[in-house]
Structure formats: C-alpha cells, structure tokens
Write a protein that holds these residues in place. Sequence first.
Motif, PDB file in Angstrom:
ATOM      1  N   ALA A  32      40.041  79.637  58.453  1.00 27.39           N
ATOM      2  CA  ALA A  32      40.893  78.929  59.406  1.00 27.39           C
ATOM      3  C   ALA A  32      41.744  77.949  58.606  1.00 27.39           C
ATOM      4  O   ALA A  32      41.237  77.217  57.752  1.00 27.39           O
ATOM      5  CB  ALA A  32      40.042  78.175  60.424  1.00 27.39           C
ATOM      6  N   LEU A  33      43.041  77.949  58.869  1.00 23.56           N
ATOM      7  CA  LEU A  33      43.981  77.056  58.194  1.00 23.56           C
ATOM      8  C   LEU A  33      44.484  76.039  59.206  1.00 23.56           C
ATOM      9  O   LEU A  33      45.048  76.406  60.238  1.00 23.56           O
ATOM     10  CB  LEU A  33      45.148  77.865  57.629  1.00 23.56           C
ATOM     11  N   VAL A  34      44.260  74.750  58.903  1.00 26.26           N
ATOM     12  CA  VAL A  34      44.519  73.681  59.862  1.00 26.26           C
ATOM     13  C   VAL A  34      45.366  72.593  59.205  1.00 26.26           C
ATOM     14  O   VAL A  34      45.112  72.205  58.050  1.00 26.26           O
ATOM     15  CB  VAL A  34      43.186  73.084  60.368  1.00 26.26           C
ATOM     16  N   ASP A  35      46.352  72.085  59.934  1.00 25.34           N
ATOM     17  CA  ASP A  35      47.192  70.983  59.463  1.00 25.34           C
ATOM     18  C   ASP A  35      46.371  69.692  59.487  1.00 25.34           C
ATOM     19  O   ASP A  35      45.951  69.227  60.545  1.00 25.34           O
ATOM     20  CB  ASP A  35      48.413  70.865  60.376  1.00 25.34           C
ATOM     21  N   ALA A  36      46.151  69.107  58.306  1.00 23.50           N
ATOM     22  CA  ALA A  36      45.319  67.907  58.218  1.00 23.50           C
ATOM     23  C   ALA A  36      45.961  66.719  58.923  1.00 23.50           C
ATOM     24  O   ALA A  36      45.282  65.948  59.617  1.00 23.50           O
ATOM     25  CB  ALA A  36      45.046  67.571  56.757  1.00 23.50           C
ATOM     26  N   GLU A  37      47.277  66.546  58.766  1.00 22.71           N
ATOM     27  CA  GLU A  37      47.961  65.404  59.378  1.00 22.71           C
ATOM     28  C   GLU A  37      47.861  65.441  60.897  1.00 22.71           C
ATOM     29  O   GLU A  37      47.743  64.392  61.545  1.00 22.71           O
ATOM     30  CB  GLU A  37      49.433  65.397  58.965  1.00 22.71           C
ATOM     31  N   MET A  94      45.146  71.587  55.314  1.00 21.90           N
ATOM     32  CA  MET A  94      46.410  71.626  54.593  1.00 21.90           C
ATOM     33  C   MET A  94      47.146  70.301  54.718  1.00 21.90           C
ATOM     34  O   MET A  94      47.386  69.820  55.821  1.00 21.90           O
ATOM     35  CB  MET A  94      47.298  72.742  55.156  1.00 21.90           C
ATOM     36  N   GLY A  95      47.511  69.719  53.571  1.00 24.04           N
ATOM     37  CA  GLY A  95      48.367  68.549  53.579  1.00 24.04           C
ATOM     38  C   GLY A  95      49.829  68.965  53.552  1.00 24.04           C
ATOM     39  O   GLY A  95      50.158  70.157  53.474  1.00 24.04           O
ATOM     40  N   PRO A  96      50.754  68.003  53.616  1.00 20.26           N
ATOM     41  CA  PRO A  96      52.187  68.318  53.556  1.00 20.26           C
ATOM     42  C   PRO A  96      52.546  69.001  52.239  1.00 20.26           C
ATOM     43  O   PRO A  96      51.952  68.728  51.192  1.00 20.26           O
ATOM     44  CB  PRO A  96      52.856  66.948  53.667  1.00 20.26           C
ATOM     45  N   VAL A  97      53.524  69.897  52.300  1.00 20.38           N
ATOM     46  CA  VAL A  97      54.005  70.598  51.109  1.00 20.38           C
ATOM     47  C   VAL A  97      55.187  69.837  50.517  1.00 20.38           C
ATOM     48  O   VAL A  97      56.128  69.489  51.229  1.00 20.38           O
ATOM     49  CB  VAL A  97      54.427  72.042  51.454  1.00 20.38           C
ATOM     50  N   GLN A  98      55.106  69.577  49.216  1.00 21.31           N
ATOM     51  CA  GLN A  98      56.206  68.926  48.504  1.00 21.31           C
ATOM     52  C   GLN A  98      56.760  69.899  47.468  1.00 21.31           C
ATOM     53  O   GLN A  98      56.000  70.546  46.744  1.00 21.31           O
ATOM     54  CB  GLN A  98      55.713  67.663  47.789  1.00 21.31           C
ATOM     55  N   GLN A  99      58.070  70.011  47.386  1.00 19.14           N
ATOM     56  CA  GLN A  99      58.687  70.808  46.334  1.00 19.14           C
ATOM     57  C   GLN A  99      58.929  69.898  45.144  1.00 19.14           C
ATOM     58  O   GLN A  99      59.669  68.921  45.222  1.00 19.14           O
ATOM     59  CB  GLN A  99      59.998  71.440  46.797  1.00 19.14           C
TER      60      GLN A  99
END
Length: 347
Positions: free
Chosen positions: A176-181, A229-234
């Motif tokens: 399961a993939l969950v948005d941590a924020e 999952m935390g926010p993705v930064q490029q």
Amino acid sequence: MKQELKIQLIDTHAGGDVSRIVTGGIDALPGGSVRAQMEYLRDDADGLRKLLLEEPYGIPEMSVDLLVPPSDPRAAAGYIIMEVMGYPIYSGSNTICTATAVLDAGIVPMKEGKQDFFLESPAGLVRIEARVENGVVEAITCEGLPSYIHTHRASIEVPSIGRVIYSVAYSGGFYALVDAEALGFDLTLDEEQELARAAHRIVEAIQAETGFSHYTLGDVGPLPFLHFMGPVQQVAEGYYRSRSATYVHPGVICRSTTGTGTSARLALMDYEGLIHPGDKLETVSLRETGFIGEFSAIEQEDEYRVVKNNITGKGYVIARSDIVVNCEDSLVDCDGLHHILSSRMSQ
C-alpha cells in the motif's frame, strides 16, 4: 559429552536494516531450485527463521539470508530470505547485503573497480554490479523485480484515522502506498512508533476489505507492506528525492527505505507520468540513509504497465561469528531444527 550445534554468520546492514547471512552449519536442503528449497524451509523447517529472529539470538527488525546452492549455473550462490513476516521471494536490502557478504567471504573473488555476477533468489536469477574501491565494497546495484500498479487511488475508512487514499503496487510483495503528509507525518525519526501504529491500522483495514492477485503468480497472500511517501523534490535533471518509510510487520518500520519499497514508488511515479526511463529516485529513510532506484524500462504485461528497475545501495559487514545453539536453554526452541543443523560432538 554434550551436543553443540553451530551456525556460521556474517552480519551485515544496508541502510540500517541488519541482514544475517548464514554461511555454514546448515545441512543441504531438498529441492531442485532455490524456490523449492525456500518452500521446504518454510513448510518443514521454519524453526531456523524463528531461532535467528527471536530471543536470545535476534530481534524481529532483522532479516536472515541463508546461502544455498543455486540451480542456475550462472549464479555464484543462491539465497533464501527470511523475515519476521515469513519468506519474501525478493528483497532489495537483503540482496545488497548478501552480495556484500559473498564478496567479503571470497565466494565471489573481489576485484577492484566494477564487477558483475549473478545470485539466485527464490524469485529467480539476479544480476549484481559491485563497485569496489581499495578493497571495500562501496556500492551494490541489483535488479529490482518488475513492478506495477494494481490499484490506483482507492479509498478506505480506517478506525481512529478516517478516510485514507492509497494505491497498491507489486514489487516483490504487495505494497500500500500512502501520502505521508495527508496523514500529518513529516517522516522524521520521532514519528517512528506512530507511523508503525498508523500503518498497522491501514494494512488491517485493507486486508479485511480486499485481496490482491499477481498476474502470473496468482494469490500471494494478504497485502503485508505499507510505504509512506514524502513529497518528491527534483534535485537534478532526471534525478528525484523523497523521504520514505516502509512498514513490514506490527511495530516494525524498516530502518532503510527498502529496495522493494523504492521499486513500488517508481511504479507509481511512472503510472502518474512523473518519471521516464533513465530517471532515478533516491528514497531517504527516517535515519537519513538512502537507496537509489533507477527506472530502466517499461513493459506491458496483460493490462499492466510493468516498470523494470535497478536498486543501488551500500552494504556494511558488521560481524563475523558462530552462533552456538544450546537446546537446553529455556529461551531456545529447537523443535524442527535438528534435521537441518549440522551437529558436532564436543567435550
């Protein structure tokens, strides 16, 4: 005279997750493949897993990798993965640790620079690239299992949490993939226990509501894992970074981000059009360790977009030891062990 049962170990870690590599002391297991040997161990000798992951020898946060003869002649060794939840057919961190250990033990002669070899997991042959500098294994790159999204942005009501949006990926197990924020987490070390409690509630709710079937493997059991999952930064062209945390068992958040968790995340980012072949994602754990997942190619299997990927990390050797198994110890359960442990008689 007393009977002394010994198991030879190389303890390693990758990203903080300790893997005990069993290099000796275990009798040959029946089975014509590593997968068949794993099934025998699971069904007829599960005492070994319990022995090495429970008191007084281990703790549930550890993993065990038993070296066994490979069935594929291209492989330098086979390995069976044992964790507190059972016998996963593949694990990125365990593969990195096993590859490091076979180099350390000389099973694969160590060479300066880059060298390639194969290991055989229960999931099949795994290509390994090792980078060695001054006699030290600085990095291991291993193939992640082909990964895909089974379910995208489903929702479920979770007791004491509320409505949770989740996706489900397969990357060696169902995640399961969950948005941590969205759940109020920053993915910092002080949140570890609350992350484990929240993940347990979410996984239990999903298990109670639905099951998942792999397009070739079929039913592989209830969904066991959750990846926050935390926010993705490029951070550069084609290079991304995200804080992450992986739950694997009640009370257990992995110290690393896990290889299969990173592979699952790559599959989701591809599904949502956020990355392309050749791009990389660095996942960063609560303890600031990381793995790098590379999205190498895409394939179509039935109705699924399947992401081929590689995982890079570093393994460290932290101990070389013999465990002495004393079956007279009240904390030691030797049931189901004598038929697979090589024994020695000593004074």
